[in-house]
Design an enzyme around this catalytic site. Structure first.
Site, short mmCIF file in Angstrom:
data_model
loop_
_atom_site.label_atom_id
_atom_site.label_comp_id
_atom_site.label_asym_id
_atom_site.label_seq_id
_atom_site.Cartn_x
_atom_site.Cartn_y
_atom_site.Cartn_z
N GLY A 1 0.98 -1.38 -0.06
CA GLY A 1 0.11 0.02 -0.34
C GLY A 1 0.83 1.29 -0.02
N ASP B 1 0.81 2.19 9.17
CA ASP B 1 0.21 1.18 10.15
C ASP B 1 1.41 1.37 11.32
OD1 ASP B 1 -1.75 0.72 8.55
OD2 ASP B 1 -0.75 -1.26 7.88
O1 F6P Z 1 -1.18 -1.16 5.11
C1 F6P Z 1 -1.42 -0.02 5.13
C2 F6P Z 1 -3.07 -0.14 4.85
O2 F6P Z 1 -3.50 1.07 4.65
C3 F6P Z 1 -3.52 -0.73 6.12
O3 F6P Z 1 -3.77 0.04 7.09
C4 F6P Z 1 -4.96 -1.28 5.50
O4 F6P Z 1 -5.56 -2.24 6.23
C5 F6P Z 1 -4.61 -1.92 3.88
O5 F6P Z 1 -3.32 -1.18 3.67
C6 F6P Z 1 -5.66 -1.58 3.14
O6 F6P Z 1 -5.22 -1.92 1.89
P1 F6P Z 1 -5.60 -2.00 0.40
O7 F6P Z 1 -5.28 -0.54 -0.02
O8 F6P Z 1 -5.30 -2.86 -0.55
O9 F6P Z 1 -7.05 -1.69 0.38
#
Ligand code: F6P
Length: 360
Positions: free
Chosen positions: A12, A139
């Site tokens: 992410g 996170d």
């Molecule tokens: O790891 C960063 C994060 O934003 C987390 O806080 C969240 O659970 C996840 O990525 C969301 O993932 P994606 O962008 O793949 O939906």
């Protein structure tokens, strides 16, 4: 011969990726001279390394990106658990990544990412590649570093959300439950909850009891507060769910038609207390936009430290911050471990000392 440094961003995105890339690039050009280093941008994380999507960058490419959110290289989630699995496309991903590294004549590979990225970085390091990891994530859950870049920018955004919820909650005399990202860890919720003056903070490290949450809301009402703000981590679960394994927990939730703890908490508050309740999910907004001043400084420090490691030919490490000093950990020591909020963390005590409830 110029050193060839490959850089990729994986997982992410978050504010501060470009600031880190810039920090690495500027420090490398300073150290080795413009003719002494070639920086190769790898598109879309490990996917670009697998598919040899690489581009030779010029110093000008790193100008004007300090304040830019996202990543100039693009990013993708290529899960670690699939890295050694041959899928329908019949590609041996590890072999392909090693081939790209060789084809691009890389001297080293810098991987900017979170826990999953560090695991693959460690795998590639054990396969003989020269790898340096840089700790990115909103996170803040990477083992061995006190802080990750992107975290404080997200804290600022989440705090702003909670600030704004205060005025509308107050006007309407409502309870507002805000769901905050953070994956399985509660760092982002804890920090923004305290910074935003939330009344109740719910994090995965402290399983909640719904009756206690309702009681805390009622207690505020009895004291004359017509509204309450709850900051709930997306990964939160209750005391009963805490006894279950992750998969079982997800199955039970699905069977009950429930997706998140946030919705469940909001529903229970309305049913048990009669207070009008709303849910707010800022979601990916927490990851968007420009990095905060703190993150720009941190990203620059981390980027420069990576350049120092390259200068020393010191590979197989992840850059980290420990007690306000930028340093490094062996990738094998940190990959695969998650940094949760310790339940005896001083910040938890601080929150309790000012009357914040953790719903337990
Ligand atoms: O790891 C960063 C994060 O934003 C987390 O806080 C969240 O659970 C996840 O990525 C969301 O993932 P994606 O962008 O793949 O939906």
């Amino acid at each position: 011969m110029a050193r060839r440094v490959g850089i990729l961003t994986s997982g992410g995105d978050c504010p501060g990726l470009n600031a880190t890339i810039r920090g690495v690039a500027k420090a490398c050009y300073q150290k080795f001279g413009k003719d002494g280093v070639e920086i190769i941008g790898i598109q879309d994380g490990y996917s670009g390394l697998i598919n040899n999507q690489c581009k030779l960058m010029s110093p000008a490419d790193f100008s004007g990106i300090l304040t830019q959110g996202g990543t100039i290289f693009g990013t993708k989630r290529t899960p670690y658990k699939m890295m050694q699995v041959i899928e329908e496309d019949n590609i041996n991903k590890v072999k392909a990544m090693k081939q790209t590294y060789k084809k691009q004549k890389l001297d080293c590979l810098l991987t900017l990412g979170g826990n999953g990225t560090h695991k693959t970085a460690n795998l590639l390091s054990s396969e003989g590649l020269n790898v340096i990891g840089l700790p990115k994530t909103i996170d803040n859950d990477i083992w061995g570093t006190d802080v990750t870049f992107g975290f404080h920018s997200a804290v600022d955004i989440a705090t702003d959300v909670i600030d704004r919820l205060h005025t509308t909650a107050n006007s309407h005399g409502r309870t507002l439950v805000v769901e905050i990202m953070g994956n399985k860890a509660g760092w982002l919720t804890l920090y923004s909850g305290i910074a935003g003056g939330a009344d109740i903070i719910v994090i995965p490290e402290i399983p909640f009891n719904i009756n206690k949450i309702c009681k805390a809301v009622e207690k505020r009402a009895k004291r004359g507060s017509a509204f309450s703000i709850l900051a709930v981590a997306e990964g939160a679960f209750d005391e009963d769910e805490a006894k279950l394994k992750k998969k079982e927990r997800a199955r039970k939730r699905a069977e009950a038609g429930e997706t998140t703890a946030t919705n469940r908490i909001a529903k229970a508050i309305e049913q048990n207390t009669g207070f009008e309740t709303r849910v707010c999910v800022p979601g990916h907004m927490l990851r968007g936009g420009s990095p905060s001043a703190y993150d720009r400084v941190l990203a620059t420090k981390f980027g420069c430290h990576a350049a120092n490691l390259i200068e020393q030919d010191k590979y197989g490490y992840a850059v980290a911050m420990k007690n306000n000093i930028v340093t490094e950990n062996r990738l094998e020591d940190v990959a695969g471990k998650t940094k949760f909020v310790p339940v005896d963390d001083q910040l938890i005590k601080t929150a309790r000392d000012i009357g914040i409830s953790f719903g337990n």
